[in-house]
Design an enzyme around this catalytic site. Structure first.
Site, short mmCIF file in Angstrom:
data_model
loop_
_atom_site.label_atom_id
_atom_site.label_comp_id
_atom_site.label_asym_id
_atom_site.label_seq_id
_atom_site.Cartn_x
_atom_site.Cartn_y
_atom_site.Cartn_z
N HIS B 122 0.86 -1.17 0.00
CA HIS B 122 0.00 0.00 0.00
C HIS B 122 0.91 1.24 0.00
O HIS B 122 2.01 1.21 0.54
CB HIS B 122 -0.83 -0.05 1.28
CG HIS B 122 -1.93 0.96 1.34
ND1 HIS B 122 -1.73 2.25 1.75
CD2 HIS B 122 -3.24 0.85 1.04
CE1 HIS B 122 -2.88 2.90 1.70
NE2 HIS B 122 -3.82 2.08 1.28
N ASP B 199 2.97 -3.80 8.30
CA ASP B 199 1.71 -3.09 8.12
C ASP B 199 0.60 -4.11 8.38
O ASP B 199 0.36 -5.00 7.57
CB ASP B 199 1.65 -2.54 6.68
CG ASP B 199 0.29 -1.92 6.35
OD1 ASP B 199 -0.60 -1.91 7.22
OD2 ASP B 199 0.13 -1.46 5.20
N GLN B 202 -4.49 -4.76 7.21
CA GLN B 202 -5.40 -5.74 6.60
C GLN B 202 -5.35 -7.10 7.29
O GLN B 202 -6.09 -8.00 6.91
CB GLN B 202 -5.07 -5.94 5.11
CG GLN B 202 -5.26 -4.72 4.25
CD GLN B 202 -6.72 -4.27 4.14
OE1 GLN B 202 -7.64 -4.92 4.64
NE2 GLN B 202 -6.94 -3.14 3.49
N LYS B 225 -10.67 -0.34 10.71
CA LYS B 225 -10.81 -1.59 9.95
C LYS B 225 -11.18 -2.76 10.85
O LYS B 225 -11.42 -3.86 10.38
CB LYS B 225 -9.50 -1.89 9.20
CG LYS B 225 -9.30 -1.00 7.95
CD LYS B 225 -8.08 -1.43 7.18
CE LYS B 225 -8.01 -0.88 5.77
NZ LYS B 225 -7.78 0.53 5.64
N CYS B 363 -1.35 -0.51 -7.49
CA CYS B 363 0.04 -0.35 -7.85
C CYS B 363 0.23 -0.83 -9.29
O CYS B 363 0.12 -2.01 -9.59
CB CYS B 363 0.91 -1.16 -6.91
SG CYS B 363 2.63 -1.15 -7.38
#
Lengths: 149, 410
Positions: B122, B199, B202, B225, B363
């Site tokens: 991300h 990260d 998610q 989230k 991306c």
């Protein structure tokens, strides 16, 4: 106005036709053209619109990029409709187009095939797609006027 | 097993209808999640019954807010198996990742050092490191992906050397939803003396996470989230690394003493990173969200999501108009396209039937090279989604093609 231009089937086929076979869909290398890159974070559409403007006339308009059906076809129709027009006439057409998008009274005659987008307001999150190319040409006309200030 | 019917009653958003009167089917949970009443109540309760600042003042209310604020830190620590002083409250995963890149990366990286990431990251986990590398003259390098878009430990190994100082990866990638073996990555990175930044935006909402077992050095996530409020998140860091890092921001709350000669004595972690008045109601809301989720059980949530995903993908495979890009993975993220239909046009069609999914350009390098498409649709499920919702989604999905996609405009 021709009643055909109220038939949803006709309007759909206009959009699909300009999506599958967009007009003026090729950028020009000549440095006489001015260019506007339209890309936003909130939307996938990413297009470049170019114009050749001489003596306040839109002599040529072309575009390229990655965009959805609505953005591609509305930009294609815009390029077809405004090519050869004076800046003054182009502004009037754009103004009528925006009235239509905002679901206000508008002059159908001036818009020709662009009336295909009369219902885009049904999907409010897609209005931006129907105006992206039109915003670009407006900004290019301003740029040209400033240059010739 | 989850009692999804009962769970759904806790979420006011789930009883809402679309403008055309369709039941709302929310399949964009990788973007953000709905909030249970317990979280909404926690936020409101702060403003109704407390409303004062934390870490300030000596009066009763201030003390109570302080207690609650710090007990939220304990809840988070307990949730990810960390120590309470290793939990920094931030505005979300983006700030957490930036904090590491600015406060640690820019301080310690030097010319010749390598920061290793992947092509599946991300922007929040790439851009801060691009900046850190620009400032320090370190190099940003990428682990090549497998043809499926997965990050492979063997490919990672080949990229490791003693110049790599930072490895920064998502535990679950946001486009394709693949789970990365962070524990193995940490083991290898540490052999070379590199730190690992994870990260977790998610991953944490969807699977059990134990930062001590992973042995990662930093771990970032957002509350929104995982059924919590927006604008709040966490940076976990090993205490000694947090103590070595500079704050991203200076101000009230971060310093113990300062004088006019420019001497600043910073507080110890985590307080040195928490300048200014925080989003107190959001921190308390995050605590309520974590309690809510822990009460259901991460193991149960994870198992149910995988079951729901399999149910969804099995039916999608039968549809001739669908291309799936991550047929097999271990998260609730399904990335796909409708043949001959631009992703945004398909998303509008779904939306017309009350179904919220994401269309996006990701991306470019990843998708262009690995998936041969510039944009995709992403459906992401959570524990409050149902098989009935999936059935409806499949029905609508099967209707979309180049001829029908414009129906919603007429």
């Amino acid at each position: 106005m021709n009643d055909m231009m109220k038939d949803p089937m006709i309007l759909r086929s206009i959009i699909m036709d300009h999506y599958k076979y967009p007009k003026n869909h090729k950028l020009n290398d000549s440095n006489e053209y001015i260019e506007k890159h339209m890309a936003s974070e909130s939307c996938i559409d990413d297009i470049r619109v170019q114009a050749l403007i001489k003596n306040a006339i839109l002599e040529d308009i072309c575009f390229d990029g990655e965009a959805c059906t609505i953005a591609t076809s509305s930009t294609s129709i815009m390029s077809d409709l405004l090519k050869g027009k004076t800046i003054t006439d182009a502004r009037q057409i754009i103004s009528e187009y925006r009235k239509m998008i905002d679901q206000k009274e508008y002059d159908e005659e001036l818009l020709e095939e662009a009336v295909a987008f009369q219902n885009v307001g049904n999907q409010a999150n897609r209005i931006h797609c129907a105006t992206i190319g039109w915003d670009a040409i407006e900004s290019l006309m301003e740029e040209s006027e400033k240059q010739n200030g | 097993m989850l009692n999804v019917k009962k769970i759904r009653k806790d979420f006011p958003m789930l009883s809402n209808k679309s403008k055309k009167g369709h039941d709302l089917i929310y399949f964009d949970n990788a973007a953000t999640t709905f909030k249970p009443q317990a979280v909404i109540d926690a936020v409101c309760e702060y403003y109704t019954s407390y409303s004062v600042n934390a870490h300030r003042g000596d009066y009763e209310l201030s003390y109570q807010v302080d207690q609650q604020y710090e007990s939220s830190r304990k809840t988070v620590a307990n949730f990810i198996h960390a120590d309470v002083k290793e939990i920094v409250f931030t505005s979300g995963a983006s700030e957490s990742l930036n904090l590491v890149a600015y406060g640690y990366g820019q301080k310690y990286l030097t010319e010749g050092d390598i920061v290793l990431s992947s092509e599946a990251e991300h922007a929040s986990n790439i851009l801060p490191w691009m900046k850190a590398c620009e400032v320090t003259k370190a190099t940003l390098d990428f682990i090549p992906l497998l043809d499926t878009g997965k990050i492979d430990v063997e490919a990672f190994k080949l990229k490791m050397n003693h110049h790599v100082k930072v490895v920064t990866l998502a535990q679950v990638t946001n486009v394709l939803g693949y789970v990365v073996d962070i524990q193995k990555i940490c083991e290898i990175a540490h052999e070379y003396g590199a730190i690992v930044v994870v990260d977790g935006a998610q991953s944490l909402p969807h699977m059990p996470v134990d930062v001590k077992q992973l042995d990662c050095d930093f771990f970032a996530f957002s509350a929104h989230k995982l059924c919590g409020p927006t604008g709040v998140g966490v940076l976990y860091g090993k205490y000694e690394l947090l103590q070595m890092s500079d704050p991203f921001m200076f101000g009230g709350g971060s310093n113990a003493r300062f004088d006019m000669c420019g001497n600043i004595l910073l507080k110890d972690a985590p307080y040195r990173f928490e300048s200014g008045t925080p989003a107190i109601e959001a921190v308390l809301g995050m605590k309520a969200a974590i309690n809510y989720i822990m009460n259901i059980g991460m193991e149960h949530i994870h198992a149910y999501e995988l079951e729901l995903r399999e149910y969804l993908v099995a039916q999608m495979r039968q549809l001739e108009n669908v291309v799936i890009y991550n047929d097999h993975n271990d998260s609730g993220i399904v990335t796909f396209n409708i043949k001959d239909v631009f992703s945004q046009d398909a998303a509008t069609y779904f939306s017309d039937y009350g179904i919220a999914i994401r269309s996006g350009q990701h991306c470019a390098k990843l998708l262009m090279n690995k998936l041969n498409t510039s944009s995709t649709l992403r459906a992401s499920v959570y524990f409050y989604n149902t098989k009935e919702e999936v059935d409806h989604f499949i029905k609508i999905c099967s209707q979309i093609n180049a001829d029908t996609m414009l129906d919603v405009f007429f």
